[in-house]
Design an enzyme around this catalytic site. Sequence first.
Site, PDB file in Angstrom:
ATOM      1  N   GLY A  25     145.899 129.488 105.860  1.00  0.00           N
ATOM      2  CA  GLY A  25     145.683 130.714 106.625  1.00  0.00           C
ATOM      3  C   GLY A  25     146.956 131.381 107.096  1.00  0.00           C
ATOM      4  O   GLY A  25     146.936 132.189 108.019  1.00  0.00           O
ATOM      5  N   ASP A  56     143.087 123.904  94.728  1.00  0.00           N
ATOM      6  CA  ASP A  56     142.553 124.376  96.006  1.00  0.00           C
ATOM      7  C   ASP A  56     141.041 124.185  95.994  1.00  0.00           C
ATOM      8  O   ASP A  56     140.460 123.720  95.023  1.00  0.00           O
ATOM      9  CB  ASP A  56     142.967 125.829  96.260  1.00  0.00           C
ATOM     10  CG  ASP A  56     142.463 126.767  95.188  1.00  0.00           C
ATOM     11  OD1 ASP A  56     141.672 126.333  94.326  1.00  0.00           O
ATOM     12  OD2 ASP A  56     142.855 127.940  95.202  1.00  0.00           O
ATOM     13  N   SER A  57     140.390 124.539  97.099  1.00  0.00           N
ATOM     14  CA  SER A  57     138.954 124.262  97.214  1.00  0.00           C
ATOM     15  C   SER A  57     138.105 125.349  96.577  1.00  0.00           C
ATOM     16  O   SER A  57     136.911 125.165  96.378  1.00  0.00           O
ATOM     17  CB  SER A  57     138.580 124.162  98.692  1.00  0.00           C
ATOM     18  OG  SER A  57     138.662 125.448  99.299  1.00  0.00           O
ATOM     19  N   GLY A  58     138.682 126.465  96.284  1.00  0.00           N
ATOM     20  CA  GLY A  58     137.931 127.604  95.776  1.00  0.00           C
ATOM     21  C   GLY A  58     137.555 128.598  96.854  1.00  0.00           C
ATOM     22  O   GLY A  58     137.259 129.760  96.571  1.00  0.00           O
ATOM     23  N   GLY A  59     137.571 128.144  98.097  1.00  0.00           N
ATOM     24  CA  GLY A  59     137.119 128.997  99.195  1.00  0.00           C
ATOM     25  C   GLY A  59     137.935 130.273  99.338  1.00  0.00           C
ATOM     26  O   GLY A  59     137.379 131.359  99.530  1.00  0.00           O
ATOM     27  N   PHE A  60     139.249 130.157  99.208  1.00  0.00           N
ATOM     28  CA  PHE A  60     140.107 131.324  99.433  1.00  0.00           C
ATOM     29  C   PHE A  60     139.820 132.420  98.412  1.00  0.00           C
ATOM     30  O   PHE A  60     139.707 133.603  98.763  1.00  0.00           O
ATOM     31  CB  PHE A  60     141.580 130.902  99.370  1.00  0.00           C
ATOM     32  CG  PHE A  60     142.539 132.011  99.679  1.00  0.00           C
ATOM     33  CD1 PHE A  60     142.824 132.365 100.998  1.00  0.00           C
ATOM     34  CD2 PHE A  60     143.152 132.720  98.659  1.00  0.00           C
ATOM     35  CE1 PHE A  60     143.705 133.401 101.280  1.00  0.00           C
ATOM     36  CE2 PHE A  60     144.036 133.759  98.932  1.00  0.00           C
ATOM     37  CZ  PHE A  60     144.307 134.094 100.249  1.00  0.00           C
ATOM     38  N   ASP A  62     153.071 126.211  97.475  1.00  0.00           N
ATOM     39  CA  ASP A  62     152.646 126.845  96.225  1.00  0.00           C
ATOM     40  C   ASP A  62     152.671 128.344  96.434  1.00  0.00           C
ATOM     41  O   ASP A  62     152.482 128.821  97.550  1.00  0.00           O
ATOM     42  CB  ASP A  62     151.214 126.453  95.851  1.00  0.00           C
ATOM     43  CG  ASP A  62     150.194 127.265  96.629  1.00  0.00           C
ATOM     44  OD1 ASP A  62     149.687 128.261  96.081  1.00  0.00           O
ATOM     45  OD2 ASP A  62     149.924 126.927  97.799  1.00  0.00           O
ATOM     46  N   GLN A  91     143.631 125.288 110.250  1.00  0.00           N
ATOM     47  CA  GLN A  91     143.499 126.739 110.344  1.00  0.00           C
ATOM     48  C   GLN A  91     143.835 127.149 111.787  1.00  0.00           C
ATOM     49  O   GLN A  91     144.466 126.387 112.505  1.00  0.00           O
ATOM     50  CB  GLN A  91     142.080 127.174 109.935  1.00  0.00           C
ATOM     51  CG  GLN A  91     141.830 127.057 108.421  1.00  0.00           C
ATOM     52  CD  GLN A  91     142.586 128.129 107.618  1.00  0.00           C
ATOM     53  OE1 GLN A  91     143.159 129.078 108.166  1.00  0.00           O
ATOM     54  NE2 GLN A  91     142.609 127.940 106.293  1.00  0.00           N
ATOM     55  N   ASP A 112     137.669 125.247 103.214  1.00  0.00           N
ATOM     56  CA  ASP A 112     137.926 125.834 104.531  1.00  0.00           C
ATOM     57  C   ASP A 112     137.595 127.313 104.482  1.00  0.00           C
ATOM     58  O   ASP A 112     137.299 127.859 103.428  1.00  0.00           O
ATOM     59  CB  ASP A 112     139.395 125.621 104.952  1.00  0.00           C
ATOM     60  CG  ASP A 112     140.367 126.269 103.980  1.00  0.00           C
ATOM     61  OD1 ASP A 112     139.952 126.626 102.857  1.00  0.00           O
ATOM     62  OD2 ASP A 112     141.546 126.412 104.324  1.00  0.00           O
TER      63      ASP A 112
END
Lengths: 377, 377
Positions: free
Chosen positions: B218, B93-97, B268, B191, B147
């Site tokens: 999201g 993942d991007s790390g954002g979450f 996932d 999103q 995101d």
Amino acid sequence: MSLPNHFELLATCGTARAGRLTTPHGVVQTPAFMPVGTAGAMKSVHWRDVRDGGADIVLGNTYHLMLRPGAERIAALGGLQRFTGWGGPMLTDSGGFQVMSLSDLRKVGEQAVTFRSHIDGTKVELSPERSIEVQRLLGSDIAMQMDECVRLPAERADIERAMQLSLRWGERSKRAFETAPEGYMLFGIAQGGDDPELRRASARGIVDTGFHGYAIGGLAVGEPQAVMLAMIEEVAPFLPTDRPRYLMGVGTPDDLLEAVKRGIDMFDCVMPTRNGRHGVAFTRFGQVNLRNARHADDPRPLDEASDWPATSDVARAYLHHLVKSGEALGAMLLSEINIAYYQRLMRDMREAISRGTFSDFYEQTRTDWAQGDIPSR
Amino acid sequence: MSLPNHFELLATCGTARAGRLTTPHGVVQTPAFMPVGTAGAMKSVHWRDVRDGGADIVLGNTYHLMLRPGAERIAALGGLQRFTGWGGPMLTDSGGFQVMSLSDLRKVGEQAVTFRSHIDGTKVELSPERSIEVQRLLGSDIAMQMDECVRLPAERADIERAMQLSLRWGERSKRAFETAPEGYMLFGIAQGGDDPELRRASARGIVDTGFHGYAIGGLAVGEPQAVMLAMIEEVAPFLPTDRPRYLMGVGTPDDLLEAVKRGIDMFDCVMPTRNGRHGVAFTRFGQVNLRNARHADDPRPLDEASDWPATSDVARAYLHHLVKSGEALGAMLLSEINIAYYQRLMRDMREAISRGTFSDFYEQTRTDWAQGDIPSR
């Protein structure tokens, strides 16, 4: 009365011995190390890895199992070997040692020990007869007599009192075991602390009573290694050579090497799994603490020459990361790595004894350990 | 600019799809479920069991890995696949979450998110460009655009702001990914919360930007399943049929069945391992809580018809005992049992789609789940 003998002495080299012990659930090559599955499970290790790692036999703790899930329940489920899925030979202790170390409000009497469960506070009584009953319900291939173990250092009078009580409990344990089916075994336990005279008296006593095998208990409880080895040397001459000899609760790889040299056939210890959970690996080059920052960028495995995949393939940097992150996989890998190391040490000692090269093996192993871990890059 | 396509659609059945995604570290059969190895390890499961259980691809969390052990370190050690020993395809993942859910003192700006590490309080900045850089250092087969994910319920204005920001971050992520070697992939993320209009706008936006594949983010953040499924139905028609579709962070077996029916190719979720650690097994007959006393004396396995050994062989009574005793082996067995169940569900869905019998499979699976666990004895 002499009990049937299921042990076969195959080779000796000096005082070191290699043999074979036949149990109802399979054959055990000796010298043997028994990993400890306290509550019916090896901590952080799958049973298949215990087996693949090379263990012939494991130990279960009567105290834990009688409290949870209960001996009668395990009996109804086909015994400990079937309940756990391990399937192979199992030795159980008598429960006495854990009563002393884990339970509250214990009271040692001639007849029995009473204590409160560390799980739910229930009052429980454990007598030599009940201990044997529980171990038979569990289906143990090898049961241990109930004894009283004194932590060292201790007063001679205390050691002697516990040793004499243990002899009487040994006789009661043997009577209680009389109806056990053929093939199942009961071991007596020599006590006597760090006192040579009491050790000899205890050894004579249990041999007079007569068991399938003989254990040395009450060591690795705080005394220096030299004292432990001296006590083995006091006791060993009194034990019949055709019966297995088990040193309880021992130990480090160094302890195993020294004790095998002095004629011990069986061992158990939580050290491989406990140290694994604390980030420490046992290797050919001694203990390696994976928490140490020197491993953080090291792509090399613990020992590329090992035939155990997790030892020869997994990067130190990854093990370091897992340990530092508290990931369960770190404890899982290091515990199986340590069990496999212990089993390889036992296997190599058995082979060296059989070939008559135990003293060469002893020297080489000491040299490797002394060399220490591979240098950092 | 259109990016190369590594996805092959092999069969459809209604709107359900079966396909094959080729990554630098191997082929992924879809629909695919990715077990989550947050910090570079699957919690309580050996990598060999993840693979043997049937997983083609796993997910790693950029947030955790960039903080510890660090992306540059993993790159120097040969990338995440080699570092962990997993070896197969990995999506990050991007790390954002996780920045939103785990870190302290976070501040979302147009340029980047700044936050303090939950491990040591270090101040860290994560921009779309840095996220891509980190994911490339990790060696991810599939990287995700950065995101902003809004928890539901939320105000429409907040959802819209985050959705528009995510579109701009998607464009920047794509530019940052331009120099990635051939074969590695970047997915865009739709999103828009629970607002159909914003979902459609977001889907159009990411498809206009153009990615190797498309995710729906999201969701599974607090809304009812019906809302989640409705949002999939809003977004799906805007996604190119020849590209993989990934529903992030989902979900229960029921969610997977419903989402595959609606054309999702990848999933996932931490649920198989997390529920396993909490004593819950996923089975053909729904969820089974092993902590329940009804299992205490039950020698039967969870599902004797399963082809996964721990599911078909290990007694419920033993699993119950392990869970009640807090033994690590309980979490280990139930986590692998759950991963294997999820993978069998995916495999069976793939086969049903390929045979054109997905609706029969859907009905049968619902019937089995509704039947509930086998009766007590």
